[in-house]
Design a protein around this motif. Structure first.
Motif, PDB file in Angstrom:
ATOM      1  N   SER A  98     -19.460  59.108 -40.784  1.00  0.00           N
ATOM      2  CA  SER A  98     -20.178  59.753 -39.648  1.00  0.00           C
ATOM      3  C   SER A  98     -19.039  60.348 -38.381  1.00  0.00           C
ATOM      4  N   VAL A  99     -17.648  60.360 -38.810  1.00  0.00           N
ATOM      5  CA  VAL A  99     -16.929  60.893 -37.817  1.00  0.00           C
ATOM      6  C   VAL A  99     -15.693  61.716 -38.713  1.00  0.00           C
ATOM      7  N   SER A 100     -15.202  62.600 -37.855  1.00  0.00           N
ATOM      8  CA  SER A 100     -14.417  63.575 -38.300  1.00  0.00           C
ATOM      9  C   SER A 100     -12.881  62.715 -38.682  1.00  0.00           C
ATOM     10  N   THR A 101     -12.094  63.542 -39.634  1.00  0.00           N
ATOM     11  CA  THR A 101     -10.780  62.957 -39.689  1.00  0.00           C
ATOM     12  C   THR A 101     -10.049  62.963 -38.286  1.00  0.00           C
ATOM     13  N   GLU A 102     -10.033  63.905 -37.795  1.00  0.00           N
ATOM     14  CA  GLU A 102      -9.313  64.079 -36.205  1.00  0.00           C
ATOM     15  C   GLU A 102      -9.898  62.686 -35.252  1.00  0.00           C
ATOM     16  N   LEU A 103     -10.968  62.410 -35.372  1.00  0.00           N
ATOM     17  CA  LEU A 103     -11.440  61.278 -34.728  1.00  0.00           C
ATOM     18  C   LEU A 103     -10.766  60.041 -35.082  1.00  0.00           C
ATOM     19  N   LEU A 104     -10.805  59.835 -36.206  1.00  0.00           N
ATOM     20  CA  LEU A 104     -10.033  58.662 -36.922  1.00  0.00           C
ATOM     21  C   LEU A 104      -8.701  58.566 -36.522  1.00  0.00           C
ATOM     22  N   ARG A 105      -8.130  59.711 -36.760  1.00  0.00           N
ATOM     23  CA  ARG A 105      -6.701  59.887 -36.327  1.00  0.00           C
ATOM     24  C   ARG A 105      -6.381  59.787 -35.255  1.00  0.00           C
ATOM     25  N   ASP A 106      -6.843  60.426 -34.151  1.00  0.00           N
ATOM     26  CA  ASP A 106      -6.609  60.422 -32.754  1.00  0.00           C
ATOM     27  C   ASP A 106      -7.275  58.990 -32.272  1.00  0.00           C
ATOM     28  N   GLY A 107      -8.213  58.630 -32.723  1.00  0.00           N
ATOM     29  CA  GLY A 107      -8.698  57.148 -32.211  1.00  0.00           C
ATOM     30  C   GLY A 107      -7.628  56.053 -32.624  1.00  0.00           C
ATOM     31  N   ALA A 108      -6.956  56.320 -33.618  1.00  0.00           N
ATOM     32  CA  ALA A 108      -5.747  55.301 -33.989  1.00  0.00           C
ATOM     33  C   ALA A 108      -4.617  55.523 -33.160  1.00  0.00           C
ATOM     34  N   ARG A 109      -4.450  56.509 -32.685  1.00  0.00           N
ATOM     35  CA  ARG A 109      -3.276  56.926 -31.831  1.00  0.00           C
ATOM     36  C   ARG A 109      -3.630  56.272 -30.424  1.00  0.00           C
ATOM     37  N   LEU A 110      -4.717  56.636 -30.074  1.00  0.00           N
ATOM     38  CA  LEU A 110      -5.302  56.180 -28.535  1.00  0.00           C
ATOM     39  C   LEU A 110      -5.281  54.473 -28.707  1.00  0.00           C
ATOM     40  N   ALA A 111      -5.705  53.858 -29.696  1.00  0.00           N
ATOM     41  CA  ALA A 111      -5.582  52.423 -29.518  1.00  0.00           C
ATOM     42  C   ALA A 111      -4.187  52.082 -29.478  1.00  0.00           C
ATOM     43  N   ARG A 112      -3.342  52.510 -30.194  1.00  0.00           N
ATOM     44  CA  ARG A 112      -2.008  51.946 -30.223  1.00  0.00           C
ATOM     45  C   ARG A 112      -1.212  52.403 -28.738  1.00  0.00           C
ATOM     46  N   ARG A 113      -1.528  53.618 -28.282  1.00  0.00           N
ATOM     47  CA  ARG A 113      -1.079  53.931 -26.883  1.00  0.00           C
ATOM     48  C   ARG A 113      -1.576  53.146 -25.640  1.00  0.00           C
TER      49      ARG A 113
ATOM     50  N   ASP B 217      -7.423  54.361 -49.157  1.00  0.00           N
ATOM     51  CA  ASP B 217      -6.479  55.582 -49.250  1.00  0.00           C
ATOM     52  C   ASP B 217      -6.703  56.615 -47.985  1.00  0.00           C
ATOM     53  N   TYR B 218      -8.028  56.814 -47.928  1.00  0.00           N
ATOM     54  CA  TYR B 218      -8.159  57.622 -46.729  1.00  0.00           C
ATOM     55  C   TYR B 218      -8.026  56.942 -45.340  1.00  0.00           C
ATOM     56  N   PHE B 219      -8.134  55.687 -45.234  1.00  0.00           N
ATOM     57  CA  PHE B 219      -7.921  55.084 -44.026  1.00  0.00           C
ATOM     58  C   PHE B 219      -6.245  54.946 -43.844  1.00  0.00           C
ATOM     59  N   GLU B 220      -5.759  54.666 -44.869  1.00  0.00           N
ATOM     60  CA  GLU B 220      -4.280  54.705 -44.573  1.00  0.00           C
ATOM     61  C   GLU B 220      -3.694  55.980 -44.427  1.00  0.00           C
ATOM     62  N   SER B 221      -4.237  56.914 -44.903  1.00  0.00           N
ATOM     63  CA  SER B 221      -3.756  58.393 -44.589  1.00  0.00           C
ATOM     64  C   SER B 221      -3.961  58.717 -42.966  1.00  0.00           C
ATOM     65  N   THR B 222      -5.054  58.011 -42.463  1.00  0.00           N
ATOM     66  CA  THR B 222      -5.260  58.597 -41.015  1.00  0.00           C
ATOM     67  C   THR B 222      -4.652  57.362 -40.114  1.00  0.00           C
ATOM     68  N   GLY B 223      -3.956  56.336 -40.319  1.00  0.00           N
ATOM     69  CA  GLY B 223      -3.277  55.616 -39.833  1.00  0.00           C
ATOM     70  C   GLY B 223      -4.288  54.189 -39.486  1.00  0.00           C
ATOM     71  N   TRP B 224      -5.349  54.004 -40.303  1.00  0.00           N
ATOM     72  CA  TRP B 224      -6.147  52.704 -40.164  1.00  0.00           C
ATOM     73  C   TRP B 224      -6.066  51.772 -41.086  1.00  0.00           C
ATOM     74  N   LEU B 225      -4.820  51.443 -41.224  1.00  0.00           N
ATOM     75  CA  LEU B 225      -4.281  50.135 -41.790  1.00  0.00           C
ATOM     76  C   LEU B 225      -3.494  49.477 -41.011  1.00  0.00           C
ATOM     77  N   GLY B 226      -3.451  48.260 -40.681  1.00  0.00           N
ATOM     78  CA  GLY B 226      -2.472  47.358 -40.201  1.00  0.00           C
ATOM     79  C   GLY B 226      -2.991  46.265 -39.501  1.00  0.00           C
ATOM     80  N   GLU B 227      -2.141  45.432 -38.936  1.00  0.00           N
ATOM     81  CA  GLU B 227      -2.339  44.007 -38.364  1.00  0.00           C
ATOM     82  C   GLU B 227      -3.382  44.189 -37.142  1.00  0.00           C
ATOM     83  N   ASP B 228      -3.475  45.389 -36.663  1.00  0.00           N
ATOM     84  CA  ASP B 228      -4.381  45.457 -35.523  1.00  0.00           C
ATOM     85  C   ASP B 228      -5.769  46.290 -35.886  1.00  0.00           C
ATOM     86  N   VAL B 229      -5.854  46.244 -37.047  1.00  0.00           N
ATOM     87  CA  VAL B 229      -7.210  46.941 -37.497  1.00  0.00           C
ATOM     88  C   VAL B 229      -8.289  45.761 -38.104  1.00  0.00           C
TER      89      VAL B 229
END
Length: 459
Positions: free
Chosen positions: A213-228, A257-269
């Motif tokens: 339900s979301v684009s790859t861009e929203l996942l990737r940019d959302g992860a960057r936003l959260a960490r910022r 694998d898709y989540f990892e490619s967009t920055g969505w694996l980590g101890e803050d997830v």
């Protein structure tokens, strides 16, 4: 309560859920202000000063408050619909209704969801809200306000969707946001409402809805936003075989694998469901300390499958429990998830060795605190931690003949909540909310459910 005023709870069984699973057959807990000051075997120490209240908790079990790690409050006003559907068919059936929610509906639904959880022992709740129809009002503010008024510790996972029907997604076009709009609104919600202090009552996470339900861009940019911004990330993951098929067809890889490619694996997830995980997926979650919100009732309701919770725990994956939205778990409370997590996982490959009563209680308390990033403050009863705790009555017909109170709590019927404290403040007494009018909430949710059904029918 002032920091120097104390509440003394005596004569209770205690399950601390600390690192050693320390328990007391008959003990005491002392609350000072919003912290646990002391606890242990036998009566409270003599000579305590500034005691505002003493509670004789004979016949009770005291545990940490339950921590809910996944929910969709707005679904309280769409319960009992699409009861014989799998996930994708269920979403297709309900999105035309959900796309017409507005601020009064969301406020009433949040009150209903919170009230049901709070009166059943939840002291920390979360809501993953991702439906923001155009012109629907301040939905995030309504949800946060409802939690504040209820007196429950709360995390809002500010969700978003930008893949609508015209993009091959499921929600109607007018129920999604643009990429830039979703990111801007999420950042504004974090800046307005997130509290990073030790005793925070309100926190905010960045939470695009799901891979389909979301684009790859929203996942990737959302992860960057959260960490910022220094906040946590939440989404749905690996819930059904259809989702796995979708990811392979669209992205050429499985969900993990898709989540990892967009920055969505980590101890803050942390991710909801994670039903269809292979050994490699579980190893990736363990390696990155990515958390899981296990929702056994919803998984069963939607026939999604049995999550491999014993394997996740053995690998070191942080796992908590979630109610999930009440359109897929109509009971809407977390205590049943302790029991269902244990029973449903015993239907899997580990059989009777899958989970025991204390592991189930840990999932609903300390495990949830880990998943929400708050294990240093809540989730176990230890001196210095926040005073979020529950007194369960265990001497009634439903439980009195079970010798072990933890077994009684998990295996037995829903135990009555005599008292529930959040941040040192009592919010439930004898199964009734002290912070809200349950009758008024019931009437409001009924009226808003009918109004939503009427608007949907007219559309």
């Amino acid at each position: 309560m002032a920091a120097d005023r104390r509440i003394v709870i005596d004569n209770c069984a205690i399950a601390t859920v600390d690192a050693h699973d320390t328990e007391y057959a008959c003990g005491h807990v002392v609350i000072a202000g919003n912290r646990i000051e002391s606890l242990g075997a036998g009566p409270a120490p003599e000579g305590l000063r500034d005691v505002a209240r003493r509670i004789d908790a004979s016949g009770h079990l005291v545990t940490p408050g339950l921590v809910n790690t996944h929910h969709h409050f707005y679904q309280w006003i769409t319960r009992g619909l699409a009861t014989d559907h799998n996930l994708f068919d269920w979403l297709v059936a309900l999105y035309p209704t959900w796309a017409r929610i507005d601020e009064p509906m969301v406020r009433a639904a949040a009150q209903g969801s919170l009230a049901m959880m709070a009166r059943g022992g939840v002291t920390t709740a979360m809501d993953h809200h991702y439906v923001f129809p155009h012109g629907s009002g301040d939905l995030s503010g309504a949800i946060i306000g409802a939690a504040r008024d209820m007196g429950v510790r709360f995390t809002l996972a500010r969700g978003s969707m930008d893949r609508s029907e015209k993009d091959g997604g499921l929600p109607p076009d007018f129920a999604v946001e643009t990429l830039d709009g979703a990111l801007a609104a999420t950042e504004e919600t974090v800046r307005r409402h997130h509290d990073s202090s030790f005793d925070a009552m309100t926190q905010v996470a960045v939470a695009p809805c799901s891979p389909f339900s979301v684009s790859t861009e929203l996942l990737r940019d959302g992860a960057r936003l959260a960490r910022r911004l220094g906040v946590r990330l939440h989404t749905h993951g690996s819930e059904t075989v259809e989702e796995e098929k979708f990811c392979h067809e669209l992205f050429g890889m499985g969900p993990t694998d898709y989540f990892e490619s967009t920055g969505w694996l980590g101890e803050d997830v942390w991710m909801a469901h994670c039903v269809h995980m292979n050994d490699s997926d579980i190893a990736a979650f363990a390696r990155t300390r990515t958390g899981v919100a296990h929702c056994p009732s919803s998984n069963a309701r939607l026939a999604a499958g049995i999550a491999r919770v014993p394997d996740m725990l053995a690998a070191g994956v942080p796992v908590g429990l979630g109610v999930d939205g009440t359109a897929s778990n109509e009971s809407g409370e977390l205590h049943t998830e302790l029991r269902n997590a244990l029973l449903i996982n015993r239907l899997g490959g580990h059989k009777e060795a899958a989970l025991d009563a204390r592991q189930a209680l840990r999932l609903g308390t300390y495990g949830g605190a880990q998943v929400l990033g708050r294990a240093a403050q809540i989730g176990s009863l230890e001196p210095g931690k926040l005073a979020d705790l529950v007194l369960w009555r265990m001497d009634t017909l439903a439980h009195a003949s079970i010798a072990d109170p933890v077994t009684a709590l998990v295996f037995g019927a829903a135990a009555p909540v005599t008292a529930s404290f959040v941040n040192g403040r009592q919010i439930v007494e004898d199964g009734r909310l002290l912070t809200a009018d349950e009758g008024a909430i019931a009437r409001a949710t009924r009226d808003e459910a009918r109004r939503l059904a009427r608007i949907t029918a007219e559309a």
